[in-house]
Structures are given as C-alpha cells and as structure tokens.
Design a protein around this motif. Structure first.
Motif, PDB file in Angstrom:
ATOM      1  N   UNK A 163      28.227  50.576  39.518  1.00 47.28           N
ATOM      2  CA  UNK A 163      28.666  50.619  40.916  1.00 47.28           C
ATOM      3  C   UNK A 163      28.934  49.227  41.465  1.00 47.28           C
ATOM      4  N   UNK A 164      28.128  48.247  41.068  1.00 48.81           N
ATOM      5  CA  UNK A 164      28.332  46.890  41.588  1.00 48.81           C
ATOM      6  C   UNK A 164      29.656  46.309  41.102  1.00 48.81           C
ATOM      7  N   UNK A 165      30.025  46.571  39.846  1.00 49.92           N
ATOM      8  CA  UNK A 165      31.297  46.076  39.329  1.00 49.92           C
ATOM      9  C   UNK A 165      32.466  46.731  40.040  1.00 49.92           C
ATOM     10  N   UNK A 166      32.358  48.039  40.313  1.00 48.80           N
ATOM     11  CA  UNK A 166      33.439  48.721  41.025  1.00 48.80           C
ATOM     12  C   UNK A 166      33.605  48.161  42.431  1.00 48.80           C
ATOM     13  N   UNK A 167      32.497  47.865  43.082  1.00 42.94           N
ATOM     14  CA  UNK A 167      32.576  47.289  44.428  1.00 42.94           C
ATOM     15  C   UNK A 167      33.223  45.915  44.379  1.00 42.94           C
ATOM     16  N   UNK A 168      32.817  45.089  43.418  1.00 42.39           N
ATOM     17  CA  UNK A 168      33.358  43.744  43.310  1.00 42.39           C
ATOM     18  C   UNK A 168      34.854  43.755  43.011  1.00 42.39           C
ATOM     19  N   UNK A 169      35.305  44.751  42.249  1.00 41.38           N
ATOM     20  CA  UNK A 169      36.702  44.769  41.830  1.00 41.38           C
ATOM     21  C   UNK A 169      37.622  45.517  42.787  1.00 41.38           C
ATOM     22  N   UNK A 170      37.111  46.519  43.497  1.00 44.15           N
ATOM     23  CA  UNK A 170      37.985  47.385  44.276  1.00 44.15           C
ATOM     24  C   UNK A 170      37.664  47.440  45.764  1.00 44.15           C
ATOM     25  N   UNK A 171      36.719  46.648  46.248  1.00 45.38           N
ATOM     26  CA  UNK A 171      36.371  46.676  47.673  1.00 45.38           C
ATOM     27  C   UNK A 171      36.708  45.329  48.306  1.00 45.38           C
ATOM     28  N   UNK A 172      37.743  45.329  49.128  1.00 44.66           N
ATOM     29  CA  UNK A 172      38.163  44.090  49.786  1.00 44.66           C
ATOM     30  C   UNK A 172      37.075  43.601  50.730  1.00 44.66           C
ATOM     31  N   UNK A 173      36.931  42.258  50.869  1.00 51.53           N
ATOM     32  CA  UNK A 173      37.756  41.193  50.289  1.00 51.53           C
ATOM     33  C   UNK A 173      37.265  40.679  48.943  1.00 51.53           C
ATOM     34  N   UNK A 174      36.280  41.337  48.338  1.00 52.94           N
ATOM     35  CA  UNK A 174      35.652  40.814  47.125  1.00 52.94           C
ATOM     36  C   UNK A 174      36.633  40.579  45.974  1.00 52.94           C
ATOM     37  N   UNK A 175      37.626  41.462  45.738  1.00 56.20           N
ATOM     38  CA  UNK A 175      38.561  41.181  44.640  1.00 56.20           C
ATOM     39  C   UNK A 175      39.348  39.887  44.839  1.00 56.20           C
ATOM     40  N   UNK A 176      39.467  39.454  46.092  1.00 55.75           N
ATOM     41  CA  UNK A 176      40.203  38.222  46.361  1.00 55.75           C
ATOM     42  C   UNK A 176      39.385  36.967  46.053  1.00 55.75           C
ATOM     43  N   UNK A 177      38.180  37.163  45.546  1.00 53.82           N
ATOM     44  CA  UNK A 177      37.337  36.039  45.115  1.00 53.82           C
ATOM     45  C   UNK A 177      37.032  36.124  43.622  1.00 53.82           C
ATOM     46  N   UNK A 178      37.862  36.852  42.894  1.00 46.44           N
ATOM     47  CA  UNK A 178      37.557  37.179  41.499  1.00 46.44           C
ATOM     48  C   UNK A 178      37.905  36.064  40.522  1.00 46.44           C
ATOM     49  N   UNK A 179      38.746  35.123  40.910  1.00 41.32           N
ATOM     50  CA  UNK A 179      39.290  34.176  39.927  1.00 41.32           C
ATOM     51  C   UNK A 179      38.234  33.359  39.178  1.00 41.32           C
ATOM     52  N   UNK A 187      38.398  39.968  32.478  1.00 43.39           N
ATOM     53  CA  UNK A 187      38.343  41.216  33.228  1.00 43.39           C
ATOM     54  C   UNK A 187      37.452  42.232  32.518  1.00 43.39           C
ATOM     55  N   UNK A 188      36.975  43.260  33.250  1.00 44.68           N
ATOM     56  CA  UNK A 188      36.195  44.310  32.591  1.00 44.68           C
ATOM     57  C   UNK A 188      36.962  44.929  31.427  1.00 44.68           C
ATOM     58  N   UNK A 189      36.278  45.113  30.323  1.00 45.38           N
ATOM     59  CA  UNK A 189      36.913  45.649  29.129  1.00 45.38           C
ATOM     60  C   UNK A 189      37.441  44.589  28.188  1.00 45.38           C
ATOM     61  N   UNK A 190      37.434  43.328  28.635  1.00 46.20           N
ATOM     62  CA  UNK A 190      37.888  42.222  27.797  1.00 46.20           C
ATOM     63  C   UNK A 190      36.784  41.175  27.740  1.00 46.20           C
ATOM     64  N   UNK A 191      36.736  40.440  26.631  1.00 48.92           N
ATOM     65  CA  UNK A 191      35.720  39.399  26.528  1.00 48.92           C
ATOM     66  C   UNK A 191      36.383  38.054  26.274  1.00 48.92           C
ATOM     67  N   UNK A 192      35.599  36.994  26.414  1.00 49.35           N
ATOM     68  CA  UNK A 192      36.126  35.648  26.200  1.00 49.35           C
ATOM     69  C   UNK A 192      36.038  34.816  27.459  1.00 49.35           C
ATOM     70  N   UNK A 193      35.914  33.512  27.269  1.00 48.30           N
ATOM     71  CA  UNK A 193      35.837  32.578  28.378  1.00 48.30           C
ATOM     72  C   UNK A 193      36.929  31.527  28.237  1.00 48.30           C
TER      73      UNK A 193
END
Length: 435
Positions: A163-179, A187-193
């Motif tokens: 639930x926390x990941x869904x909120x961070x990714x799909x609840x504004x304005x949090x996705x606008x701080x994702x960079x 992104x979720x489902x992918x790995x690497x830095x």
C-alpha cells in the motif's frame, strides 16, 4: 447500412480512421522516418558549441544572481519567489546537461562530457549513469516491456505492490518527487542503481564511465555537506534544498506529461513485435509551458526530440513546424498555455489516476466510451471492406489495426488458436510499418 457505408469511407488503406471523431493513433503510420528527416531543414541538424555554451552562461548567471538576491533580501516574503525561480533554473540546467548526454550540445564528445558532468553533478544527477539509462528510454520509447519512463505496470507487478508503494507512486503530489528514488532504485519491477557500475543498467564497457559520474556526484554531495557546516543546515536548505525539490518536481511533471495524459487520446503503448522506433516515437506528445518554454530550452517540443535527439534544442521548434505536414494527425497539437501552464495540472491529475495497471488495457482498447459502437461496426464490416483487423486482446497493448493485406490470413489463422493468430498479427503490423 448507411452508417456502415460512412464508416467504410473513413478508413484508409492502412486501416487508419482519418475522419469523424475517432482516430486510432496506434495504427501503423503511412510514412517512414526518412520522410520526416527529409522534411527538416539541413541547418536544424547543425550543432553550434558556442551557441550551446551561451545558454550555459545565461543560466549560470541567472543562478548566481538569484543566490545574491536571496542572501541580500533574506526575507520570508522573498524566499518563496526565490525557491520557484531557482528550482526552475536547476531544471533548465538539467535540460542543457541532457543535451550533452544526447550529443546535441556539440560535435565534441569531450566537451559534451565535461559540460554534462559539471551541470548534472551540480544538481545531484549522476551524469553517465543517467545518460545511459536515458539512452535506453529513447531506444525503447513507448515499449511497455523495455521503456524506462513512467511505464504502466503489468497486473502481476501492480498486484504485488504494498500500500505504501502504491501511495508513493499514484497519489499526488508524491509521484512528482520520485526522481531521486528512481536514481537509486529504478521503478517497481525493475532493479539496478544509476550509481552502481555493476548495475543491470550498464554493460561492462560502461562501468568506468559510471564510476566517474558517481565520483562527481559524491564530490558535490560532500561539498553540500561541508557548506552546511559552514553556513548552517537551515541556510543551505533554503538556498539549495528547496530549489532542488522544485527541480525534481519539474523533472517528474514534464517527463510524465510527455508520455501520458493526452487530452483527446490516450497515448498508446506497444509490446513485442508491435513496437518499432517510429511508432514508439509517435507515442510522445508536445506540451506548451507558457513563459517557461524558453527558460527550459523548449523541452516541451518533444516529439521531434524523441525521433531525432541529435537536433539541438534551439532548432526543435523550427524542425517540428517543418515535420508537421508529414506527421499529419499523428502529431498532437499542444493546447496553448497562458503565462503559467495550469491547464496541464488537469491532465496530470486525470492520468495519474488512470494510466497504471487498472485502466491501461481498457484505455487503449476503448479510448473513449462513445467510440465503442463504432469499433464494433468496424469489426463486423472488416470482411466486407477490408478495414483492418482490430486487436482487442486484453493482454495485448494497445488497440492496433494492421493493414488490410492480412485479413484473409487472419481469418484462416484463427483456426490455429489465439497464440498463433496473435503472433501473426504482430508480425504483419511490423511488416506494414517497414513498407
């Protein structure tokens, strides 16, 4: 019958509905990328390093002037103005570093790398790490399986998100701080830095470049920590921290809207053999940012940039005007903005709430509910007038229409099972693109 005859006249030989209210942006375009290239004036491809450096000088002078003004006035009335202005300038600096990464800054790889490291490190972006992943984005734009930029998730990944990941990714304005999180974890489902030279993002030959950019990033971060001890953490947060957050919001806002949330049509995504470079590039969309167009170096002129990233930013507007007659309806004219692009907030809010797993398939199969009847008629009349084979498989993105030449084979292949039929339709779509 009259309605069906009218619909028949609206479909061209490529299966593209050209008249009426419905236009299928996912249908194979009737032009090749070489035709677009030929329409763009030759001087638009010329990279002038002095002109590029003049934009760097302009931006750095504005950044320094804003710093001087903030330390001089130092009032809570001025600080919000400073934060917005300086954060916007950080974003402008990022765009110039982005041009270095594409090689559109100059013909010199050494100059591009030198300037790119300075600009991106100054705003805590690992130049080579980001440059390489951004290259992957451009090479796979619109490919739901391999793209790097705000890709809709498959159901199996979305269903496993806490639930926390869904909120961070799909609840504004949090996705606008994702960079920043994307730089560290993707992104979720992918790995690497982007900082780790042994990340799956990079090949062995790219590790040295990643080490260099990570070292530059580390030096800048250490410098900021040192300045926080010298001038105090609150002062540094006001001078650098808040503008950095504004810059991140600009980056996520602009990047998202270039690949999602078109007003009239949902932008298509492709998978497997349905995808090619041209069709992927046409999934991007231009945006008008009002007074910010010039400040952030016309990054809103995005379609031609995606198709031809080697064109310098100061030629993108002219190149787009020249290419529009070739692109036709595949070019989505941006809505004109007032001085401040507040109209884009509506696009962002609507798309963030829709363009992830839950609605991704439905959106691309039935772009607008009022077109459902029309699509059904097109399916029913396909065998009579060769309107194209509509792909309505819920597991296949997007709704596509292959050319009429595969109709007979599609009908016969349907007896061999859905898997073979789907593979054939994808192959024919690819052949239509190349023709």
């Amino acid at each position: 019958m009259e309605k069906e005859r009218k619909l028949k006249n609206e479909v061209n030989a490529n299966g593209v509905v050209e008249k009426g209210d419905f236009f299928d942006p996912a249908a194979p375009p009737p032009f090749k990328i070489g035709e677009i290239r030929a329409a763009i004036p030759k001087h638009c491809w010329v990279k002038n390093p002095w002109r590029s450096l003049s934009y760097v000088l302009r931006d750095l002078l504005v950044v320094l002037a804003l710093l001087a003004a903030a330390t001089h006035f130092n009032t809570w009335f001025f600080w919000p103005l400073y934060w917005v202005a300086q954060g916007t300038m950080f974003w402008a600096i990022f765009v110039l570093g982005h041009d270095c990464g594409h090689g559109s800054f100059s013909e010199s790889p050494l100059l591009n790398s030198f300037v790119g490291h300075i600009l991106h490190s100054s705003i805590l972006v690992p130049y080579n790490g980001w440059r390489i992943s951004h290259r992957t984005h451009h090479q796979n734009h619109g490919n739901v399986e391999h793209d790097e930029s705000w890709v809709p998730m498959p159901e199996k990944i979305y269903s496993k998100l806490d639930s926390s990941t869904r909120i961070l990714r799909f609840s504004l304005p949090l996705p606008m701080l994702a960079y920043p999180a994307y730089l560290w974890y993707r992104s979720p489902g992918k790995d690497g830095s982007h900082f780790n030279p042994y990340s799956s993002l990079f090949s062995p030959g790219e590790r040295k470049a990643v080490v260099i950019s990570t070292a530059c990033w580390t030096f800048m971060f250490g410098l900021l920590v040192y300045l926080s001890f010298v001038f105090g953490p609150i002062t540094m947060f006001k001078l650098y921290g808040v503008p950095y957050l504004i810059f991140v919001m600009w980056l996520d806002f602009v990047t998202y809207l270039h690949h999602h949330g078109d007003d009239e049509h949902k932008l298509p995504w492709y998978r497997g053999k349905e995808w090619n470079y041209l069709r992927g590039g046409l999934t991007t969309v231009d945006r008008d940012y009002g007074i910010f167009n010039n400040i952030h170096h016309d990054i809103g002129t995005h379609v031609i940039h995606h198709l031809f990233p080697q064109i310098p930013h100061y030629h993108l507007v002219e190149a787009t005007k020249a290419a529009k007659p070739v692109l036709g309806k595949y070019y989505r004219e941006p809505n004109k903005s007032g001085p401040i692009p507040v109209h884009l907030i509506k696009n962002l809010v609507k798309s963030i709430g829709e363009d992830h797993f839950q609605n991704a398939d439905q959106i691309r199969v039935l772009e607008q509910q009022q077109n459902a009847d029309r699509i059904r008629v097109l399916e029913q009349q396909n065998s009579d007038w060769g309107g194209g084979t509509w792909h309505l498989d819920a597991n296949q993105w997007p709704l596509t229409c292959s050319s009429r030449r595969d109709d007979a084979h599609s009908r016969s292949s349907s007896n061999r099972g859905p898997a073979n039929s789907q593979q054939h339709r994808a192959a024919v779509s690819t052949q239509a693109d190349a023709s």
